[in-house]
Design an enzyme around this catalytic site. Structure first.
Site, PDB file in Angstrom:
ATOM      1  N   MET A  30       2.251   2.429  -0.217  1.00 31.65           N
ATOM      2  CA  MET A  30       1.549   3.640  -0.663  1.00 31.65           C
ATOM      3  C   MET A  30       0.087   3.318  -0.976  1.00 31.65           C
ATOM      4  O   MET A  30      -0.590   4.075  -1.666  1.00 31.65           O
ATOM      5  CB  MET A  30       2.238   4.229  -1.887  1.00 31.65           C
ATOM      6  CG  MET A  30       3.658   4.701  -1.565  1.00 31.65           C
ATOM      7  SD  MET A  30       4.225   6.032  -2.613  1.00 31.65           S
ATOM      8  CE  MET A  30       4.094   5.275  -4.213  1.00 31.65           C
ATOM      9  N   GLY A  31      -0.381   2.174  -0.485  1.00 33.77           N
ATOM     10  CA  GLY A  31      -1.796   1.845  -0.648  1.00 33.77           C
ATOM     11  C   GLY A  31      -2.130   1.270  -2.017  1.00 33.77           C
ATOM     12  O   GLY A  31      -1.258   0.913  -2.792  1.00 33.77           O
ATOM     13  N   LEU A  33      -3.613  -1.600  -2.405  1.00 32.38           N
ATOM     14  CA  LEU A  33      -2.899  -2.849  -2.130  1.00 32.38           C
ATOM     15  C   LEU A  33      -3.330  -3.998  -3.045  1.00 32.38           C
ATOM     16  O   LEU A  33      -4.491  -4.120  -3.408  1.00 32.38           O
ATOM     17  CB  LEU A  33      -3.097  -3.249  -0.665  1.00 32.38           C
ATOM     18  CG  LEU A  33      -2.677  -2.189   0.367  1.00 32.38           C
ATOM     19  CD1 LEU A  33      -2.873  -2.735   1.779  1.00 32.38           C
ATOM     20  CD2 LEU A  33      -1.242  -1.731   0.168  1.00 32.38           C
ATOM     21  N   HIS A  34      -2.346  -4.816  -3.396  1.00 27.88           N
ATOM     22  CA  HIS A  34      -2.586  -5.988  -4.253  1.00 27.88           C
ATOM     23  C   HIS A  34      -1.883  -7.201  -3.639  1.00 27.88           C
ATOM     24  O   HIS A  34      -1.350  -7.126  -2.524  1.00 27.88           O
ATOM     25  CB  HIS A  34      -2.104  -5.700  -5.677  1.00 27.88           C
ATOM     26  CG  HIS A  34      -0.704  -5.152  -5.754  1.00 27.88           C
ATOM     27  ND1 HIS A  34       0.406  -5.863  -5.374  1.00 27.88           N
ATOM     28  CD2 HIS A  34      -0.230  -3.925  -6.129  1.00 27.88           C
ATOM     29  CE1 HIS A  34       1.488  -5.147  -5.539  1.00 27.88           C
ATOM     30  NE2 HIS A  34       1.146  -3.954  -5.977  1.00 27.88           N
ATOM     31  N   HIS A  37       1.665  -6.685  -2.114  1.00 29.48           N
ATOM     32  CA  HIS A  37       1.650  -6.146  -0.745  1.00 29.48           C
ATOM     33  C   HIS A  37       1.200  -7.222   0.250  1.00 29.48           C
ATOM     34  O   HIS A  37       1.746  -7.345   1.341  1.00 29.48           O
ATOM     35  CB  HIS A  37       0.678  -4.967  -0.645  1.00 29.48           C
ATOM     36  CG  HIS A  37       0.996  -3.812  -1.539  1.00 29.48           C
ATOM     37  ND1 HIS A  37       0.243  -3.499  -2.639  1.00 29.48           N
ATOM     38  CD2 HIS A  37       1.977  -2.876  -1.492  1.00 29.48           C
ATOM     39  CE1 HIS A  37       0.732  -2.426  -3.233  1.00 29.48           C
ATOM     40  NE2 HIS A  37       1.798  -2.023  -2.557  1.00 29.48           N
ATOM     41  N   GLN A  61       8.422  11.892  -2.204  1.00 26.75           N
ATOM     42  CA  GLN A  61       9.207  10.980  -3.040  1.00 26.75           C
ATOM     43  C   GLN A  61       8.787  11.054  -4.520  1.00 26.75           C
ATOM     44  O   GLN A  61       9.300  10.308  -5.340  1.00 26.75           O
ATOM     45  CB  GLN A  61       9.153   9.545  -2.523  1.00 26.75           C
ATOM     46  CG  GLN A  61       7.825   8.828  -2.705  1.00 26.75           C
ATOM     47  CD  GLN A  61       7.832   7.461  -2.057  1.00 26.75           C
ATOM     48  OE1 GLN A  61       7.929   7.340  -0.827  1.00 26.75           O
ATOM     49  NE2 GLN A  61       7.741   6.409  -2.855  1.00 26.75           N
ATOM     50  N   LYS A 149      10.620  -6.321  -5.753  1.00 29.57           N
ATOM     51  CA  LYS A 149      10.140  -5.594  -6.937  1.00 29.57           C
ATOM     52  C   LYS A 149      10.860  -4.252  -7.055  1.00 29.57           C
ATOM     53  O   LYS A 149      11.250  -3.829  -8.132  1.00 29.57           O
ATOM     54  CB  LYS A 149       8.632  -5.397  -6.804  1.00 29.57           C
ATOM     55  CG  LYS A 149       8.037  -4.248  -7.552  1.00 29.57           C
ATOM     56  CD  LYS A 149       7.420  -4.712  -8.838  1.00 29.57           C
ATOM     57  CE  LYS A 149       7.046  -3.593  -9.784  1.00 29.57           C
ATOM     58  NZ  LYS A 149       6.542  -2.393  -9.186  1.00 29.57           N
ATOM     59  N   LYS A 184       3.188  -7.458 -10.311  1.00 29.63           N
ATOM     60  CA  LYS A 184       2.020  -6.711  -9.817  1.00 29.63           C
ATOM     61  C   LYS A 184       2.480  -5.337  -9.345  1.00 29.63           C
ATOM     62  O   LYS A 184       3.539  -5.208  -8.722  1.00 29.63           O
ATOM     63  CB  LYS A 184       1.355  -7.460  -8.670  1.00 29.63           C
ATOM     64  CG  LYS A 184       0.702  -8.731  -9.153  1.00 29.63           C
ATOM     65  CD  LYS A 184      -0.365  -9.215  -8.194  1.00 29.63           C
ATOM     66  CE  LYS A 184      -0.940 -10.520  -8.692  1.00 29.63           C
ATOM     67  NZ  LYS A 184      -2.367 -10.489  -8.894  1.00 29.63           N
ATOM     68  N   SER A 185       1.676  -4.330  -9.654  1.00 29.47           N
ATOM     69  CA  SER A 185       2.010  -2.966  -9.255  1.00 29.47           C
ATOM     70  C   SER A 185       0.744  -2.135  -9.223  1.00 29.47           C
ATOM     71  O   SER A 185      -0.150  -2.320 -10.062  1.00 29.47           O
ATOM     72  CB  SER A 185       2.985  -2.355 -10.276  1.00 29.47           C
ATOM     73  OG  SER A 185       3.071  -0.954 -10.096  1.00 29.47           O
TER      74      SER A 185
HETATM   75  P1  AMP Z   1       4.324   0.525  -2.945  1.00 26.75           P
HETATM   76  O1  AMP Z   1       2.955   0.602  -2.354  1.00 26.75           O
HETATM   77  O2  AMP Z   1       4.322   0.364  -4.430  1.00 26.75           O
HETATM   78  O3  AMP Z   1       5.227   1.611  -2.453  1.00 26.75           O
HETATM   79  O4  AMP Z   1       4.949  -0.834  -2.403  1.00 26.75           O
HETATM   80  C1  AMP Z   1       5.016  -1.105  -1.028  1.00 26.75           C
HETATM   81  C2  AMP Z   1       5.885  -2.320  -0.832  1.00 26.75           C
HETATM   82  O5  AMP Z   1       5.331  -3.435  -1.524  1.00 26.75           O
HETATM   83  C3  AMP Z   1       7.309  -2.127  -1.379  1.00 26.75           C
HETATM   84  O6  AMP Z   1       8.246  -2.712  -0.484  1.00 26.75           O
HETATM   85  C4  AMP Z   1       7.258  -2.855  -2.690  1.00 26.75           C
HETATM   86  O7  AMP Z   1       8.518  -3.336  -3.119  1.00 26.75           O
HETATM   87  C5  AMP Z   1       6.321  -4.005  -2.367  1.00 26.75           C
HETATM   88  N1  AMP Z   1       5.726  -4.522  -3.596  1.00 26.75           N
HETATM   89  C6  AMP Z   1       5.065  -3.828  -4.550  1.00 26.75           C
HETATM   90  N2  AMP Z   1       4.721  -4.628  -5.568  1.00 26.75           N
HETATM   91  C7  AMP Z   1       5.182  -5.859  -5.264  1.00 26.75           C
HETATM   92  C8  AMP Z   1       5.151  -7.133  -5.921  1.00 26.75           C
HETATM   93  N3  AMP Z   1       4.582  -7.288  -7.112  1.00 26.75           N
HETATM   94  N4  AMP Z   1       5.721  -8.182  -5.303  1.00 26.75           N
HETATM   95  C9  AMP Z   1       6.319  -8.042  -4.090  1.00 26.75           C
HETATM   96  N5  AMP Z   1       6.386  -6.876  -3.421  1.00 26.75           N
HETATM   97  C10 AMP Z   1       5.824  -5.799  -4.001  1.00 26.75           C
END
Ligand code: AMP
Length: 280
Positions: A30-31, A33-34, A37, A61, A149, A184-185
């Site tokens: 969902m962008g 990015l860290h 990702h 969602q 995560k 990380k989030s």
């Molecule tokens: P999101 O952008 O939050 O929807 O995450 C996209 C993908 O990155 C998903 O598969 C998440 O589980 C993964 N992700 C997010 N944060 C982490 C993290 N800290 N470590 C590993 N994978 C992550």
């Protein structure tokens, strides 16, 4: 790396790559990015000839009271992370590109979406499974990469892929953490400085449970109590759930004698954070 905005552009690239016999890895995001990702992108780059990253804040969602309107966005930052990770194509569509106004088709996975986060976020996994299915049909990847995560998401996607016979390997990737242990989030950006310090309580509480497991504790209620007790010491936190479930079907367990997922969701201030670990 190319950034594209339409399904047509993605398909043109995919068609060319398939013609050349190249393998494709997909990383749905969902962008904002860290490093988390980035670890998925790097893994995908290692295991495939081409990597497609989708960067899409998927409206269906999010619940009506959730953070869709304020979800952080920064395409330039995302492009830099994608380039550094080895991405070939970044897909950044508008919601109107992804969804027909009169769309009536959704993908629903039953039981394992009705627990943990799914129980608290009605419709969330229907939105996730629908958008991931669409991305699978658009990108036609050989492999798709998801973070541990979001452990329930990973379990749900694996079940969907099995049940619907998607010919795609689902690869789970370990959680990437900050130096103090916080997973990380993108949502960590919502935290004030004080909340950011308090948020370490999630990983700390899980560490306590891990130590208890290492010392032989096998009673789920006792482990849950250890975690809750630690979280409740932090005044800025409010527990949403602390659960121990079978790591495949996500059903509650009372005695730990197989692989289990220990999953928590905690509000720190107004921000809902999740964390987990799997005990094998
Ligand atoms: P999101 O952008 O939050 O929807 O995450 C996209 C993908 O990155 C998903 O598969 C998440 O589980 C993964 N992700 C997010 N944060 C982490 C993290 N800290 N470590 C590993 N994978 C992550």
């Amino acid at each position: 790396m190319k950034t594209v905005y339409t399904i047509k552009e993605v398909r043109e690239n995919i068609k060319e790559w398939k013609k050349q016999g190249l393998t494709i890895g997909l990383v749905p995001t969902m962008g904002y990015l860290h490093e988390g990702h980035k670890s998925l992108i790097e893994r995908a780059a290692k295991e495939n000839d081409r990597v497609v990253v989708s960067d899409f804040v998927n409206p269906i969602q999010f619940g009506p009271k959730e953070d869709l309107a304020v979800y952080p966005k920064d395409l330039k930052r995302d492009e830099a992370v994608c380039v550094a990770g080895g991405t070939s194509l970044l897909f950044n569509p508008e919601p109107s590109e992804m969804y027909f106004k009169d769309a009536e088709t959704y993908v629903n996975v039953d039981k394992i979406t009705e627990v943990l986060c799914g129980a608290r976020r009605p419709g969330h996994f229907r939105g996730v499974c629908t958008v991931v299915s669409k991305l699978f049909n658009i990108v036609k990847p050989d492999r798709a990469y998801f973070g541990e995560k979001d452990a329930q998401q990973l379990a749900v996607i694996k079940r969907m892929v099995r049940d619907l016979n998607f010919d795609i390997e689902i690869v789970g990737c370990p959680i990437v953490r900050e130096a103090d242990g916080l997973a990380k989030s993108s949502r960590n950006t919502y935290l004030t400085d004080e909340e950011r310090s308090a948020a370490v309580v999630l990983s700390l509480s899980l560490k306590k449970a891990r130590v208890a497991l290492e010392n032989g504790e096998r009673n789920a209620d006792k482990l849950i109590e250890i975690i809750k007790c630690e979280i409740e010491k932090e005044p800025l936190s409010k527990i949403d759930y602390v659960e121990i479930v079978d790591s495949e079907n996500l059903k509650k367990v009372s005695v730990i004698n197989k692989s289990v997922l220990i999953a928590i969701a905690v509000y720190v201030g107004k921000t809902r954070l999740i964390d987990n670990f799997t005990w094998r």
